[in-house]
Design a protein around this motif. Structure first.
Motif, mmCIF file in Angstrom:
data_model
loop_
_atom_site.group_PDB
_atom_site.id
_atom_site.type_symbol
_atom_site.label_atom_id
_atom_site.label_comp_id
_atom_site.label_asym_id
_atom_site.label_seq_id
_atom_site.Cartn_x
_atom_site.Cartn_y
_atom_site.Cartn_z
ATOM 1 N N THR A 71 0.838 -1.200 0.000
ATOM 2 C CA THR A 71 0.000 0.000 0.000
ATOM 3 C C THR A 71 0.875 1.252 0.000
ATOM 4 O O THR A 71 1.605 1.489 0.965
ATOM 5 N N PRO A 72 0.821 2.082 -1.060
ATOM 6 C CA PRO A 72 1.591 3.326 -1.077
ATOM 7 C C PRO A 72 0.742 4.502 -0.609
ATOM 8 O O PRO A 72 -0.470 4.547 -0.820
ATOM 9 N N TYR A 73 1.389 5.457 0.052
ATOM 10 C CA TYR A 73 0.699 6.703 0.385
ATOM 11 C C TYR A 73 1.737 7.805 0.564
ATOM 12 O O TYR A 73 2.942 7.537 0.632
ATOM 13 N N CYS A 74 1.261 9.044 0.619
ATOM 14 C CA CYS A 74 2.152 10.197 0.726
ATOM 15 C C CYS A 74 2.309 10.616 2.182
ATOM 16 O O CYS A 74 1.337 10.589 2.950
ATOM 17 N N GLY A 75 3.503 11.054 2.546
ATOM 18 C CA GLY A 75 3.778 11.481 3.909
ATOM 19 C C GLY A 75 2.917 12.658 4.330
ATOM 20 O O GLY A 75 2.451 13.460 3.509
ATOM 21 N N GLY A 76 2.708 12.776 5.635
ATOM 22 C CA GLY A 76 1.839 13.808 6.171
ATOM 23 C C GLY A 76 2.311 15.227 5.897
ATOM 24 O O GLY A 76 1.504 16.164 5.874
ATOM 25 N N THR A 77 3.615 15.416 5.661
ATOM 26 C CA THR A 77 4.119 16.760 5.387
ATOM 27 C C THR A 77 3.500 17.326 4.117
ATOM 28 O O THR A 77 3.209 18.527 4.033
ATOM 29 N N LEU A 78 3.260 16.475 3.112
ATOM 30 C CA LEU A 78 2.635 16.948 1.887
ATOM 31 C C LEU A 78 1.188 17.364 2.144
ATOM 32 O O LEU A 78 0.724 18.390 1.638
ATOM 33 N N PHE A 79 0.483 16.583 2.958
ATOM 34 C CA PHE A 79 -0.865 16.976 3.356
ATOM 35 C C PHE A 79 -0.840 18.339 4.042
ATOM 36 O O PHE A 79 -1.661 19.225 3.743
ATOM 37 N N GLU A 80 0.096 18.536 4.969
ATOM 38 C CA GLU A 80 0.147 19.791 5.718
ATOM 39 C C GLU A 80 0.500 20.979 4.817
ATOM 40 O O GLU A 80 -0.022 22.087 5.004
ATOM 41 N N LYS A 81 1.373 20.753 3.831
ATOM 42 C CA LYS A 81 1.701 21.822 2.878
ATOM 43 C C LYS A 81 0.452 22.230 2.105
ATOM 44 O O LYS A 81 0.189 23.431 1.908
ATOM 45 N N CYS A 82 -0.337 21.231 1.686
ATOM 46 C CA CYS A 82 -1.567 21.517 0.948
ATOM 47 C C CYS A 82 -2.599 22.195 1.846
ATOM 48 O O CYS A 82 -3.308 23.114 1.404
ATOM 49 N N TYR A 83 -2.690 21.782 3.084
ATOM 50 C CA TYR A 83 -3.598 22.426 4.035
ATOM 51 C C TYR A 83 -3.198 23.887 4.229
ATOM 52 O O TYR A 83 -4.048 24.786 4.208
ATOM 53 N N TYR A 84 -1.917 24.130 4.397
ATOM 54 C CA TYR A 84 -1.400 25.485 4.635
ATOM 55 C C TYR A 84 -1.709 26.414 3.469
ATOM 56 O O TYR A 84 -1.992 27.608 3.660
ATOM 57 N N ILE A 88 -6.365 21.496 -0.359
ATOM 58 C CA ILE A 88 -6.789 20.131 -0.057
ATOM 59 C C ILE A 88 -7.600 19.511 -1.203
ATOM 60 O O ILE A 88 -7.354 18.346 -1.571
ATOM 61 N N PRO A 89 -8.550 20.208 -1.831
ATOM 62 C CA PRO A 89 -9.270 19.591 -2.961
ATOM 63 C C PRO A 89 -8.322 19.169 -4.088
ATOM 64 O O PRO A 89 -8.482 18.080 -4.670
ATOM 65 N N GLU A 90 -7.336 20.022 -4.386
ATOM 66 C CA GLU A 90 -6.359 19.678 -5.430
ATOM 67 C C GLU A 90 -5.521 18.466 -5.006
ATOM 68 O O GLU A 90 -5.194 17.611 -5.840
ATOM 69 N N TYR A 91 -5.197 18.416 -3.730
ATOM 70 C CA TYR A 91 -4.410 17.291 -3.214
ATOM 71 C C TYR A 91 -5.171 15.975 -3.365
ATOM 72 O O TYR A 91 -4.602 14.958 -3.794
ATOM 73 N N LEU A 92 -6.436 15.986 -3.055
ATOM 74 C CA LEU A 92 -7.235 14.762 -3.163
ATOM 75 C C LEU A 92 -7.356 14.314 -4.612
ATOM 76 O O LEU A 92 -7.307 13.109 -4.907
ATOM 77 N N THR A 93 -7.497 15.265 -5.530
ATOM 78 C CA THR A 93 -7.519 14.922 -6.961
ATOM 79 C C THR A 93 -6.189 14.318 -7.381
ATOM 80 O O THR A 93 -6.139 13.336 -8.145
ATOM 81 N N TYR A 94 -5.109 14.891 -6.881
ATOM 82 C CA TYR A 94 -3.753 14.402 -7.146
ATOM 83 C C TYR A 94 -3.610 12.946 -6.696
ATOM 84 O O TYR A 94 -3.097 12.087 -7.434
ATOM 85 N N LEU A 95 -4.103 12.641 -5.490
ATOM 86 C CA LEU A 95 -4.020 11.271 -4.984
ATOM 87 C C LEU A 95 -4.850 10.318 -5.845
ATOM 88 O O LEU A 95 -4.397 9.214 -6.177
ATOM 89 N N ILE A 100 -3.733 6.416 -5.499
ATOM 90 C CA ILE A 100 -3.443 6.257 -4.077
ATOM 91 C C ILE A 100 -4.759 6.252 -3.301
ATOM 92 O O ILE A 100 -5.572 7.166 -3.448
ATOM 93 N N GLU A 101 -4.941 5.248 -2.473
ATOM 94 C CA GLU A 101 -6.206 5.062 -1.763
ATOM 95 C C GLU A 101 -6.114 5.368 -0.274
ATOM 96 O O GLU A 101 -7.114 5.270 0.441
ATOM 97 N N TRP A 102 -4.909 5.735 0.196
ATOM 98 C CA TRP A 102 -4.706 6.033 1.608
ATOM 99 C C TRP A 102 -4.244 7.475 1.756
ATOM 100 O O TRP A 102 -3.473 7.975 0.923
ATOM 101 N N VAL A 103 -4.699 8.145 2.790
ATOM 102 C CA VAL A 103 -4.290 9.520 3.039
ATOM 103 C C VAL A 103 -3.965 9.685 4.523
ATOM 104 O O VAL A 103 -4.649 9.120 5.382
ATOM 105 N N GLU A 104 -2.893 10.432 4.788
ATOM 106 C CA GLU A 104 -2.491 10.685 6.174
ATOM 107 C C GLU A 104 -2.911 12.090 6.596
ATOM 108 O O GLU A 104 -2.693 13.057 5.865
ATOM 109 N N ILE A 105 -3.526 12.185 7.769
ATOM 110 C CA ILE A 105 -3.906 13.466 8.365
ATOM 111 C C ILE A 105 -3.007 13.680 9.575
ATOM 112 O O ILE A 105 -3.079 12.932 10.548
ATOM 113 N N SER A 106 -2.159 14.692 9.509
ATOM 114 C CA SER A 106 -1.169 14.903 10.573
ATOM 115 C C SER A 106 -1.119 16.370 10.958
ATOM 116 O O SER A 106 -1.711 17.231 10.311
ATOM 117 N N ASN A 107 -0.386 16.643 12.019
ATOM 118 C CA ASN A 107 -0.052 18.027 12.385
ATOM 119 C C ASN A 107 1.356 18.066 12.963
ATOM 120 O O ASN A 107 1.630 18.712 13.956
#
Length: 255
Positions: A71-84, A88-95, A100-107
């Motif tokens: 299972t591949p997924y992207c690190g939470g730092t990329l999620f946080e960059k997109c949140y910042y 986020i909508p563009e990020y989800l389209t990208y995934l 990619i079927e998994w997403v990490e939510i981090s802070n």
């Protein structure tokens, strides 16, 4: 030929006993060689930090992992960059475009309010498998044990498949002290209060990995494992290293 009595390991497709590797930019050629031998002991591959955004031939790499049932997924730092950047909508389209079927939510870097993260989990679980991460990459930002327990449970209740405990790739933050020592009181409380099959502990070094194998058992979920260390880790899980030598089968199975 099987003639030794070893701790019982979960087998593919595992729901616990997971080994999650951190891919910091291994080349496609090297990755093909590694997976040809060791894919059966790798369950998850994190394209680490925000490196997915600048990884050449990323779709081919994602497809290669999936061909090997990883299972591949992207690190939470990329999620946080997109949140910042409110992307986020563009990020989800990208995934989705990457498959990619998994997403990490981090802070780990940003201080995203807990309720916002929980709302994101509730929203995203409709289309993705969600992994929540608890803890900060800032070693000076402390959480009490009760806060760790509460936040992990809230993420699971919100719909996360698993919760990661922050440890950084250096093992010097989150569940670790600045010096790299493990916050053992915290870990003991976590595994008593929460189903450890649902927690993935970031454990980047063999010292960290051996601690969790001894405390939880060979089927503990471990993350931030280096690709070159996956065979040594599997040997540790199977009691084939000095520090885990005396693990007995009856001791080592999670309930």
């Amino acid at each position: 030929m099987d003639f030794l009595r070893l701790p019982k390991r979960t087998t593919r497709t595992r729901t616990y006993g997971l080994t999650s590797v951190a891919d910091f930019g291994v080349s496609m050629g090297e990755l093909k060689n590694i997976l040809s031998d060791y894919s059966h002991i790798i369950d998850i591959a994190k394209i680490a930090i925000g490196s997915a955004y600048v990884t050449p031939n990323l779709k081919k790499k994602i497809d290669l992992y999936k061909e090997h049932h990883i299972t591949p997924y992207c690190g939470g730092t990329l999620f946080e960059k997109c949140y910042y950047q409110n992307k986020i909508p563009e990020y989800l389209t990208y995934l989705r475009d990457l498959g990619i079927e998994w997403v990490e939510i981090s802070n780990g870097t940003l201080d995203i309010p807990l309720q916002e993260r929980l709302q994101l989990v509730s929203h995203l679980k409709k289309d993705f498998h969600v992994v929540g991460e608890v803890g900060s990459k800032d070693p000076n930002q402390e959480m009490s044990i009760s806060e760790w327990v509460e936040e992990i449970q809230l993420f699971l209740d919100a719909g996360c498949d698993y919760v990661l405990t922050e440890g950084r790739d250096s093992g010097t933050a989150g569940i670790y002290e600045k010096c790299g020592s493990i916050k053992s009181d915290l870990i003991q409380q976590l595994i008593q209060a929460i189903d450890s099959k649902k927690i993935i502990f970031e454990a980047p070094t063999s010292k960290h990995q051996m601690y969790f194998i001894r405390e939880v058992g060979p089927n503990v979920n471990l993350a931030n494992v280096k690709l070159q260390d996956v065979l040594a880790l599997e040997a540790q899980r199977c009691g084939l290293r000095s520090e885990t030598f005396y693990l007995e089968e009856h001791e080592c199975q999670l309930p």
